[in-house]
Design a protein around this motif. Structure first.
Motif, PDB file in Angstrom:
ATOM      1  N   VAL A 122       0.871  -1.180   0.000  1.00 37.94           N
ATOM      2  CA  VAL A 122       0.000   0.000   0.000  1.00 37.94           C
ATOM      3  C   VAL A 122       0.906   1.227   0.000  1.00 37.94           C
ATOM      4  O   VAL A 122       1.510   1.575   1.021  1.00 37.94           O
ATOM      5  CB  VAL A 122      -0.926   0.005   1.225  1.00 37.94           C
ATOM      6  CG1 VAL A 122      -1.808   1.250   1.204  1.00 37.94           C
ATOM      7  CG2 VAL A 122      -1.772  -1.252   1.274  1.00 37.94           C
ATOM      8  N   ARG A 133      -0.112  -5.280   0.991  1.00 41.56           N
ATOM      9  CA  ARG A 133      -1.396  -5.364   0.310  1.00 41.56           C
ATOM     10  C   ARG A 133      -1.715  -6.811  -0.079  1.00 41.56           C
ATOM     11  O   ARG A 133      -2.827  -7.276   0.114  1.00 41.56           O
ATOM     12  CB  ARG A 133      -1.388  -4.476  -0.954  1.00 41.56           C
ATOM     13  CG  ARG A 133      -2.727  -4.456  -1.694  1.00 41.56           C
ATOM     14  CD  ARG A 133      -2.619  -3.751  -3.029  1.00 41.56           C
ATOM     15  NE  ARG A 133      -2.224  -2.359  -2.922  1.00 41.56           N
ATOM     16  CZ  ARG A 133      -3.051  -1.333  -2.670  1.00 41.56           C
ATOM     17  NH1 ARG A 133      -4.338  -1.568  -2.464  1.00 41.56           N
ATOM     18  NH2 ARG A 133      -2.593  -0.097  -2.619  1.00 41.56           N
ATOM     19  N   ASP A 134      -0.732  -7.491  -0.620  1.00 38.05           N
ATOM     20  CA  ASP A 134      -0.906  -8.870  -1.076  1.00 38.05           C
ATOM     21  C   ASP A 134       0.018  -9.770  -0.262  1.00 38.05           C
ATOM     22  O   ASP A 134       1.185  -9.961  -0.614  1.00 38.05           O
ATOM     23  CB  ASP A 134      -0.595  -8.971  -2.563  1.00 38.05           C
ATOM     24  CG  ASP A 134      -0.813 -10.368  -3.131  1.00 38.05           C
ATOM     25  OD1 ASP A 134      -1.144 -11.287  -2.351  1.00 38.05           O
ATOM     26  OD2 ASP A 134      -0.648 -10.535  -4.349  1.00 38.05           O
TER      27      ASP A 134
END
Length: 325
Positions: free
Chosen positions: A86, A110-111
């Motif tokens: 992010v 984020r992932d």
């Protein structure tokens, strides 16, 4: 073991035409869970698929690296980074200013599947960067995902800045090795956390505090975010011989890392006779290694100015000497 040298004489962005086979071979090795010796502009890295916990564990095994120390995920471009982390407006501004290059951003993950928990040391953040070396970016693009690549030394040892030193340290553990020539920067990347509150400088490096602050304003100090960065252990980058910093001159039996004008002599390794901090940074780890190979009773290091790149050099030297930085 494959080997490849980028054509440094023809410009940083150009690779020898016959290098594509080695690039594709390295990408296949990563996809198969193997380790790859990877050149970057900072230091040589020991690379593995960031999403593969078994491959990441193999890095820790090869390096003897503490498991609580997070690894940096290397990606081919900003777009890939933004899918994994992010990146707020400040992070994007820093990325656009300094990527590809020797800057790592620590941001919220984020992932989580792209960079596994082991690689992140169980944290909710990820350390990520786009390296500046064209050979490493070519491998990353061919592989298609993030690659964690801590310095290719055994844990606590000086980071390797030549292919020969990197191979001697961890090459035997690799499924593929790539020779990209000597590292141009010679120090690990600057690490900046872009989380809640002001950006924090977690580890100084070739992108200096002044350069960063010109983009995002004043930086806060690491404080509790220090654990989110690699290279934060007190005794780090250490040769076998004890290191004594800010030395006016060597004592009997010591090797000496000089800086600025100094007479040549046995056991003297001058980081930069002209007093260039950039030259000193590029030479630091290789000269620590060279001095250590003489089997001295210790390694004395001349005082290095603290401004600009000197902040990063002194950080590494304090860690090599066993001081908490």
């Amino acid at each position: 073991m494959g080997g490849h040298r980028s054509d440094r004489g023809q410009g940083e962005g150009q690779l020898q035409p016959d290098g594509q086979a080695e690039i594709e071979g390295a990408a296949r090795a990563l996809a198969a869970g193997g380790l790859v010796l990877l050149p970057t502009e900072t230091v040589y890295g020991l690379g593995a698929d960031a999403a593969n916990p078994a491959a990441v564990a193999a890095i820790f095994e090869a390096k003897g690296r503490p498991r609580f120390n997070p690894l940096i995920a290397h990606v081919a471009d900003l777009e890939t980074a933004a899918r994994i982390a992010v990146l707020d407006e400040r992070a994007m501004a820093l990325a656009r200013a300094f990527w590809p290059g020797p800057l790592t951003l620590v941001a919220p993950i984020r992932d989580a599947g792209a960079v596994c928990d082991l690689a992140r040391a169980g944290l909710d953040t990820v350390a990520i960067r786009v390296p500046g070396h064209p050979l490493s970016r070519a491998v990353l693009a061919a592989f298609g995902g993030p690659v964690v690549a801590p310095s290719a030394n055994r844990s606590g040892r000086p980071s390797p800045t030549t292919y020969a030193d990197a191979f001697a340290e961890t090459g035997a553990a690799c499924a593929a090795t790539l020779d990209g020539g000597p590292c141009e920067v010679g120090l690990e990347s600057t690490v900046v956390a872009v989380l809640d509150g002001p950006p924090r400088l977690l580890r100084p490096g070739a992108v200096t505090r002044a350069q960063l602050e010109a983009v995002v304003g004043p930086l806060a100090e690491a404080e509790n975010d220090a654990k989110r960065s690699p290279g934060r252990m007190a005794l780090h980058y250490a040769p076998d011989a004890p290191v004594r910093i800010n030395a006016a001159a060597p004592e009997a039996g010591e090797a000496f890392l000089a800086f600025g004008p100094w007479p040549e002599g046995e056991g003297v390794f001058n980081l930069s006779p002209s007093g260039s901090l950039a030259q000193a940074a590029a030479n630091l780890f290789s000269y620590l290694r060279a001095a250590d190979r003489t089997k001295p009773v210790g390694i004395a290091v001349a005082a290095i100015p603290g401004e600009g790149l000197g902040e990063a050099i002194n950080d590494r030297l304090r860690r090599a000497a066993g001081f908490v930085g």
